[in-house]
Scaffold this active site. Structure first.
Site, PDB file in Angstrom:
ATOM      1  N   TYR A  38       0.837  -1.202   0.000  1.00 46.82           N
ATOM      2  CA  TYR A  38       0.000   0.000   0.000  1.00 46.82           C
ATOM      3  C   TYR A  38       0.866   1.245   0.000  1.00 46.82           C
ATOM      4  CZ  TYR A  38      -4.969  -0.431  -0.113  1.00 46.82           C
ATOM      5  OH  TYR A  38      -6.243  -0.575  -0.568  1.00 46.82           O
ATOM      6  N   GLU A  51      -0.634   4.800  -0.497  1.00 50.33           N
ATOM      7  CA  GLU A  51      -1.474   5.991  -0.714  1.00 50.33           C
ATOM      8  C   GLU A  51      -0.667   7.257  -0.528  1.00 50.33           C
ATOM      9  OE1 GLU A  51      -5.050   6.028   1.662  1.00 50.33           O
ATOM     10  OE2 GLU A  51      -5.818   4.235   0.662  1.00 50.33           O
ATOM     11  N   ASP A  87      -6.905  14.050 -25.102  1.00 52.50           N
ATOM     12  CA  ASP A  87      -6.909  12.659 -24.663  1.00 52.50           C
ATOM     13  C   ASP A  87      -6.241  11.859 -25.783  1.00 52.50           C
ATOM     14  OD1 ASP A  87      -7.440  10.008 -24.222  1.00 52.50           O
ATOM     15  OD2 ASP A  87      -9.560  10.278 -23.722  1.00 52.50           O
ATOM     16  N   THR A 121      -3.687   6.576 -22.079  1.00 50.83           N
ATOM     17  CA  THR A 121      -3.510   5.231 -21.550  1.00 50.83           C
ATOM     18  C   THR A 121      -2.039   4.861 -21.724  1.00 50.83           C
ATOM     19  OG1 THR A 121      -3.932   4.228 -23.687  1.00 50.83           O
ATOM     20  CG2 THR A 121      -5.828   4.461 -22.213  1.00 50.83           C
ATOM     21  N   LYS A 178      -1.972   1.038 -24.916  1.00 51.07           N
ATOM     22  CA  LYS A 178      -2.338   0.978 -26.335  1.00 51.07           C
ATOM     23  C   LYS A 178      -1.067   1.119 -27.180  1.00 51.07           C
ATOM     24  CE  LYS A 178      -7.059   2.435 -25.280  1.00 51.07           C
ATOM     25  NZ  LYS A 178      -8.143   3.423 -25.477  1.00 51.07           N
ATOM     26  N   ARG A 202      -1.418  -2.138 -18.551  1.00 48.56           N
ATOM     27  CA  ARG A 202      -2.768  -1.581 -18.595  1.00 48.56           C
ATOM     28  C   ARG A 202      -2.875  -0.474 -17.543  1.00 48.56           C
ATOM     29  NH1 ARG A 202      -7.185  -2.933 -21.315  1.00 48.56           N
ATOM     30  NH2 ARG A 202      -5.705  -4.153 -22.536  1.00 48.56           N
TER      31      ARG A 202
HETATM   32  C1  LIG Z   1      -9.158   3.740 -24.648  1.00 52.51           C
HETATM   33  C2  LIG Z   1      -9.553   5.143 -24.423  1.00 52.51           C
HETATM   34  C3  LIG Z   1      -9.726   5.664 -23.129  1.00 52.51           C
HETATM   35  C4  LIG Z   1      -9.755   4.905 -21.840  1.00 52.51           C
HETATM   36  O1  LIG Z   1      -9.477   3.703 -21.697  1.00 52.51           O
HETATM   37  P1  LIG Z   1      -9.708   2.736 -20.443  1.00 52.51           P
HETATM   38  O2  LIG Z   1     -10.329   1.563 -21.083  1.00 52.51           O
HETATM   39  O3  LIG Z   1     -10.580   3.403 -19.459  1.00 52.51           O
HETATM   40  O4  LIG Z   1      -8.330   2.531 -19.940  1.00 52.51           O
HETATM   41  C5  LIG Z   1      -9.947   7.011 -22.988  1.00 52.51           C
HETATM   42  N1  LIG Z   1     -10.023   7.808 -24.043  1.00 52.51           N
HETATM   43  C6  LIG Z   1      -9.901   7.352 -25.307  1.00 52.51           C
HETATM   44  C7  LIG Z   1      -9.998   8.315 -26.427  1.00 52.51           C
HETATM   45  C8  LIG Z   1      -9.683   5.999 -25.531  1.00 52.51           C
HETATM   46  O5  LIG Z   1      -9.591   5.542 -26.775  1.00 52.51           O
END
Ligand SMILES: *Cc1c(COP(=O)(O)O)cnc(C)c1O
Length: 418
Positions: free
Chosen positions: A52, A54, A198, A224, A227, A233
């Protein structure tokens, strides 16, 4: 498979063997998926899961955090270097939670956000009614142009002037073209809005310099790590110095408690890998492969939304093939080709059926495939989808997929990018 696991729990071990076989012997073409490196996998399964921690390095709410601080500081240092950002938070568990924290840092309940329409390529966490973001914020959406199927910045500007959002969100899950963040900054400045990018999907391309960089233009950037970045992850947030305290408080204690320290350690490893020159080559090849695949698909008579791609994914409109996305994706799976169904802009089919599929090249490229394989795969799509009544053709393509996959073993060729 791992001997300890197979002795302790043969059932799970057997499921894992099956999944390993699937990942090895199928063409993984879901653009948000990838193969994490062996070093990342090893770290993700490490003993840091036991702790842990935090709080943040130097200010934890638990004792015994010496090594937790060391690894989180390393992840932050590398993250800052990788993105050229003033500040990085490496604790978000997922992309959606990163977005939640970003909103929490900048907005009050009920504030207006302007984001991309989900059915035109946006994401659930950008204000969809069923998601927290649609419940707590007043979300309005921009669309792509009906003719060009591209984002029309004049339309975005009009929407911004009409709705006066406090935050503009730029970023998508299913948009095959480039986003130039400089233009978005201008629009945000015209209406006095914050700008958030994002880059969950395109993060690797940004690092590889084959896509424009949002960091100089945005107040907050979320991404993320699993990807195109090929890490564990999870997610990460970059922000300007002035939002640092607000953002850190928004992540913890705002939307999360204990950080996943084994995942943070694996993020540190993936950032190191992403700082290597080979990572840039990998990202450039993802884009080259996507262009080659889209060319092959168009030659085979498929219509691509917006007429092609500039990034790692493409959207195939199946209307002219008389197929819906769900049926096409299921049939392709029988042939060992894994894609997901997707809405296309102005789709007339339901969200369950969809008129499109969304193939991408990050995972194929990670296993070493190049343009000649993309050409072959484009032909396979046509063989399977133009003969949906012929199960024999599917079986034949399934065999071809298997032998192609054997040429590019997942956890051997992967090392070439490390
Ligand atoms: C994949 C994605 C996310 C979030 O992914 P999680 O599955 O929550 O990890 C956020 N924004 C966009 C544009 C995405 O393609």
């Amino acid at each position: 498979m791992n001997r300890v696991l197979s002795e302790v729990d043969p059932e799970v071990a057997e499921i894992l063997d099956g999944e390993m076989d699937r990942q090895q012997n199928c063409l993984v073409m879901i653009p948000s998926e990838n193969y994490a490196s062996k070093a990342v996998l090893q770290t993700q399964g490490c003993i840091m899961t036991n702790k842990y921690a935090e709080g943040y390095p130097g200010g934890r709410f638990y004792n015994g955090c010496k090594y937790m601080d060391a690894v989180e500081n390393l992840a932050i240092k590398r993250g800052k270097e990788l993105f050229g950002a003033d500040h990085v938070n490496v604790q978000p568990h997922t992309g959606t939670q990163a977005n939640m924290a970003a909103y929490y840092a900048l907005l009050e309940d009920g504030d207006t956000i302007l984001a991309m329409n989900l059915s035109h390529g946006g994401h659930l966490s950008h204000g969809k009614q069923l998601n927290f973001s649609g419940k707590y914020y007043n979300a309005v959406f921009y669309s792509v142009d009906r003719e060009t199927e591209l984002i029309d910045l004049d339309h975005v500007r009009d929407m911004a002037k009409k709705h006066r959002p406090k935050l503009i969100v730029v970023g998508a899950s299913a948009y095959p073209r480039i986003l130039d963040f400089k233009d978005w900054r201008e629009i945000a400045d015209e209406v006095g809005a914050y700008l958030m990018a994002d880059i969950a999907h395109i993060v690797g391309l940004v690092i590889g310099k084959v896509h424009p960089d949002p960091v100089p233009y945005c107040d907050i950037v979320t991404s993320t790590t699993h990807k195109t970045l090929r890490g564990p992850r999870g997610a990460i947030i970059m922000c300007r110095e002035e939002y640092k305290e607000n953002l850190d408080r928004a992540v913890f204690p705002g939307v999360q408690a204990g950080p996943l320290m084994h995942i943070i350690a694996a993020k540190a490893v993936s950032f190191k890998e992403a700082l290597e020159p080979q990572f840039r080559e990998y990202q450039a090849q993802i884009v080259v492969n996507a262009k080659a695949l889209s060319k092959s698909l168009m030659k085979e008579g498929f219509r691509l939304v917006s007429g092609g791609t500039d990034n790692h994914l493409m959207l195939i409109d199946l209307t002219n093939k008389g197929l819906t996305g769900n049926v096409a994706a299921d049939i392709l799976e029988e042939a060992g080709i894994i894609v997901n169904k997707n809405l296309i802009p102005f789709d007339e089919a339901s969200a369950f059926k969809c008129s499109g599929i969304r193939p991408g090249t990050p995972a194929l490229t990670a296993r070493g495939m190049k343009e000649p394989q993309m050409e072959i795969i484009g032909r396979m799509f046509n063989q399977v989808l133009s003969n949906t009544d012929d199960t024999h053709i599917r079986t034949q393509v399934r065999e071809e997929v298997r032998s192609l996959c054997r040429e590019f073993p997942v956890y051997e060729n992967l090392d070439q990018w490390q």
